[in-house]
Enzyme design. Structure first.
Site, PDB file in Angstrom:
ATOM      1  CD  GLU A   1      -2.604  -1.176   2.697  1.00 64.22           C
ATOM      2  OE1 GLU A   1      -2.341  -0.307   3.551  1.00 64.22           O
ATOM      3  OE2 GLU A   1      -3.477  -2.041   2.858  1.00 64.22           O
ATOM      4  N   PRO A   2       1.748   1.413  -0.962  1.00 64.71           N
ATOM      5  CG  PRO A   2       2.892   1.431  -3.005  1.00 64.71           C
ATOM      6  CD  PRO A   2       1.944   0.595  -2.181  1.00 64.71           C
ATOM      7  N   GLY A   3       2.196   4.951  -0.723  1.00 65.99           N
ATOM      8  CA  GLY A   3       1.612   6.244  -1.091  1.00 65.99           C
ATOM      9  C   GLY A   3       2.728   7.209  -1.418  1.00 65.99           C
ATOM     10  NE  ARG A   4       5.766   9.840   3.506  1.00 66.83           N
ATOM     11  CZ  ARG A   4       5.171  10.716   4.341  1.00 66.83           C
ATOM     12  NH1 ARG A   4       5.321  11.990   4.150  1.00 66.83           N
ATOM     13  NH2 ARG A   4       4.454  10.283   5.362  1.00 66.83           N
TER      14      ARG A   4
ATOM     15  NE  ARG B   1       3.839  15.565   4.754  1.00 68.51           N
ATOM     16  CZ  ARG B   1       5.119  15.496   5.058  1.00 68.51           C
ATOM     17  NH1 ARG B   1       5.961  16.369   4.551  1.00 68.51           N
ATOM     18  NH2 ARG B   1       5.567  14.567   5.853  1.00 68.51           N
TER      19      ARG B   1
ATOM     20  CE1 TYR C   1       1.485  14.735  10.657  1.00 66.44           C
ATOM     21  CE2 TYR C   1       1.869  15.563   8.443  1.00 66.44           C
ATOM     22  CZ  TYR C   1       1.101  14.850   9.333  1.00 66.44           C
ATOM     23  OH  TYR C   1      -0.039  14.246   8.899  1.00 66.44           O
TER      24      TYR C   1
ATOM     25  CB  CYS D   1      -5.195  35.170  10.885  1.00 66.29           C
ATOM     26  SG  CYS D   1      -5.549  36.276   9.541  1.00 66.29           S
ATOM     27  CD  GLU D   2      -4.204  28.965  13.143  1.00 68.76           C
ATOM     28  OE1 GLU D   2      -3.414  28.408  13.934  1.00 68.76           O
ATOM     29  OE2 GLU D   2      -5.322  28.539  12.872  1.00 68.76           O
TER      30      GLU D   2
ATOM     31  CE1 TYR E   1      -0.902  10.453   3.331  1.00 65.45           C
ATOM     32  CE2 TYR E   1       1.445  10.376   2.835  1.00 65.45           C
ATOM     33  CZ  TYR E   1       0.259   9.732   3.116  1.00 65.45           C
ATOM     34  OH  TYR E   1       0.220   8.366   3.176  1.00 65.45           O
TER      35      TYR E   1
HETATM   36  N1  LLP Z   1      -1.634   1.989   4.406  1.00 65.95           N
HETATM   37  C1  LLP Z   1      -2.186   2.441   5.533  1.00 65.95           C
HETATM   38  C2  LLP Z   1      -3.066   1.565   6.298  1.00 65.95           C
HETATM   39  C3  LLP Z   1      -1.909   3.748   5.978  1.00 65.95           C
HETATM   40  O1  LLP Z   1      -2.443   4.184   7.116  1.00 65.95           O
HETATM   41  C4  LLP Z   1      -1.050   4.577   5.218  1.00 65.95           C
HETATM   42  C5  LLP Z   1      -0.747   5.952   5.650  1.00 65.95           C
HETATM   43  C6  LLP Z   1      -0.501   4.060   4.023  1.00 65.95           C
HETATM   44  C7  LLP Z   1      -0.822   2.751   3.642  1.00 65.95           C
HETATM   45  C8  LLP Z   1       0.412   4.860   3.123  1.00 65.95           C
HETATM   46  O2  LLP Z   1       1.566   5.232   3.765  1.00 65.95           O
HETATM   47  P1  LLP Z   1       2.766   5.887   2.937  1.00 65.95           P
HETATM   48  O3  LLP Z   1       3.294   4.833   1.959  1.00 65.95           O
HETATM   49  O4  LLP Z   1       2.249   7.055   2.207  1.00 65.95           O
HETATM   50  O5  LLP Z   1       3.743   6.237   3.962  1.00 65.95           O
HETATM   51  N2  LLP Z   1      -0.209  12.826   6.570  1.00 65.95           N
HETATM   52  C9  LLP Z   1       1.071  12.248   6.922  1.00 65.95           C
HETATM   53  C10 LLP Z   1       1.142  10.783   6.576  1.00 65.95           C
HETATM   54  C11 LLP Z   1       0.037   9.956   7.186  1.00 65.95           C
HETATM   55  C12 LLP Z   1       0.062   8.522   6.766  1.00 65.95           C
HETATM   56  C13 LLP Z   1      -1.159   7.801   7.183  1.00 65.95           C
HETATM   57  N3  LLP Z   1      -1.241   6.452   6.707  1.00 65.95           N
HETATM   58  C14 LLP Z   1       2.181  13.050   6.256  1.00 65.95           C
HETATM   59  O6  LLP Z   1       1.886  14.047   5.599  1.00 65.95           O
HETATM   60  O7  LLP Z   1       3.352  12.724   6.433  1.00 65.95           O
END
Ligand code: LLP
Length: 417
Positions: A273-276, A312, A316, A342-343, A371
């Protein structure tokens, strides 16, 4: 690797000069490179070549329809966490049998929507959720394919807000209770156990926590087998980090090799489940300098993008490189790059060495493809910015800038006022 580069000191995305897009769509805007998105997806896919697998791209990192369509067309599926993300995935043409549904708080209507749609599996995070899914299955006369999300209790060594694999976190089921919940699941008539899942955290820059988690999950699978419960899908979540600043995360090949090795010659289909790692460095946020100001103790560069557009840094304390879109020989100053909200927490960079920019200059906030837009909001009644995708020498607005009318859509003033 990405396709944002300078030609004659002007930033290009693939073959399109960034200032040209700014002239056409105004600022701020998100800009994605098609070639980078495609390349990152394919590199990740190739890293698991030797293993039966499905890449379920994590929609929460970037859920634009054009982005989802691209990954779907490359054979990808989707990791969703809400009915809204399911809707987006289906609209983008992702086949439902490539969609996995994670998340601690699925609502009944969302579960029914996903069941009716015929998704690949639900990653279940509690016994109560399991009971609810069984009830929904009974009502809809369907068998819900499920995995339990287990919490392997490994430390991913990342920001505490995005760490999910430790016992103290709200995610998943403890390893001890998981066996009991699996036994209970196997006895439910409208539930079919098909998998197991885990996700330890995000922006993880080491291999070891992933491998540790996988070993623990494999031990659990072995225990389950002794109870006659067998698993077809092993979902190891996402979380592989990227370089924002000086991090040196493992290359997907290295990650793929380590995971494949740890997997051994088991018969599971691996789900990732890659995202970033796919979208992070494939996108930037382009903003224009509105003003510069000399404060009492430091300089400020005030730009037209703010924490509502990219949260972000505020949320964070995340680092995003900020590059001038047009490079020339300016002296360097140390400044905070801040937005109009305004913060005091509204900043894109703090105490950053940057060229002495002037009002009207364009800046690129790098590594903003993950994100970025998905976490944007309308705070301070700021319309959300457009998303633009470049392919070779063409650009396409894949989400229009919101209008003032969009801001009040759905609001009404009761007659008594
Ligand atoms: N699978 C599950 C169950 C997750 O909760 C997440 C991310 C992913 C996959 C994807 O993770 P990645 O490959 O993108 O790391 N908003 C934060 C990141 C929150 C991630 C939440 N879950 C940021 O901007 O760094």
């Amino acid at each position: 690797m990405h396709h944002f580069h300078y030609r004659d000191n002007r930033m290009f995305c693939e073959d399109v000069p960034v200032p040209e897009i700014a002239k056409n769509v105004g600022t701020p805007f998100y800009l994605y490179s098609h070639a980078t998105l495609r390349h990152h997806f394919l590199v990740f896919q190739e890293a698991f070549e030797g293993v039966p697998h499905l890449i379920c791209f994590s929609a929460k990192s970037n859920s634009n329809l054009a982005v989802l369509r691209l990954f779907g067309s490359l054979g990808g599926g989707l990791d969703i966490v809400s009915g809204g993300e399911l809707f987006r995935g289906l609209q983008a043409g992702i086949p439902p049998d490539r969609i996995v549904y994670s998340g601690v708080g699925k609502r009944e209507d969302e579960i029914e929507y996903a069941l009716q749609s015929g998704i690949l599996m639900f990653n279940i995070e509690s016994h109560q959720e399991l009971e609810l899914i069984n009830r929904c299955g009974t009502r809809l006369k369907k068998k819900a394919p499920i995995a339990l999300r287990v919490n392997p209790d490994v430390d991913p060594k990342t920001h505490p807000y995005i760490s999910t694999g430790l016992k103290r976190e709200k995610f998943g089921l403890g390893m001890e209770s998981a066996t009991e919940v699996y036994k209970s699941a196997a006895a439910f008539p409208h539930v079919e156990v098909v998998g197991i899942s885990c996700h330890i955290g995000s922006q993880v820059t080491e291999i070891a926590p992933f491998v540790d988690a996988l070993h623990r999950v494999k031990e659990l699978i072995a225990t389950l087998e002794t109870f006659g419960i067998s698993i077809s899908y092993l979902d190891i979540g996402g979380g592989l980090g990227i370089t924002y600043d000086r991090e040196s995360p493992p290359h997907p090949n290295e990650y793929g090799r380590a995971i494949s090795e740890a997997l051994g010659d088991s018969a599971f289909t691996l789900i990732l489940e890659p995202g970033r790692v796919i979208v992070g460095n494939a996108g930037i946020l382009v903003t224009r300098v509105l003003y510069t100001k000399k404060g009492e103790t430091k300089d400020f560069v005030i730009v037209d993008a703010a924490m509502n557009d990219l949260v972000r840094p505020s949320l964070y304390d995340a680092y995003h490189a900020i590059e001038p879109v047009v490079r020339d020989q300016r002296e360097t100053i140390r400044a905070d790059v801040v937005g109009p909200i305004c913060e005091s927490g509204d900043f894109l960079a703090k105490d950053r060495d940057t060229p002495r920019v002037e009002a009207g200059d364009l800046l690129a906030v790098m590594s903003a493809g993950a994100y970025g837009f998905t976490m944007s909001s309308n705070y301070n009644s700021r319309p959300r910015v457009p998303e633009v995708m470049v392919k070779e020498d063409q650009f396409y607005v894949v989400r229009a800038r919101e209008s003032y009318e969009d801001l009040i859509k759905g609001e009404s003033i009761p007659a008594f006022l």
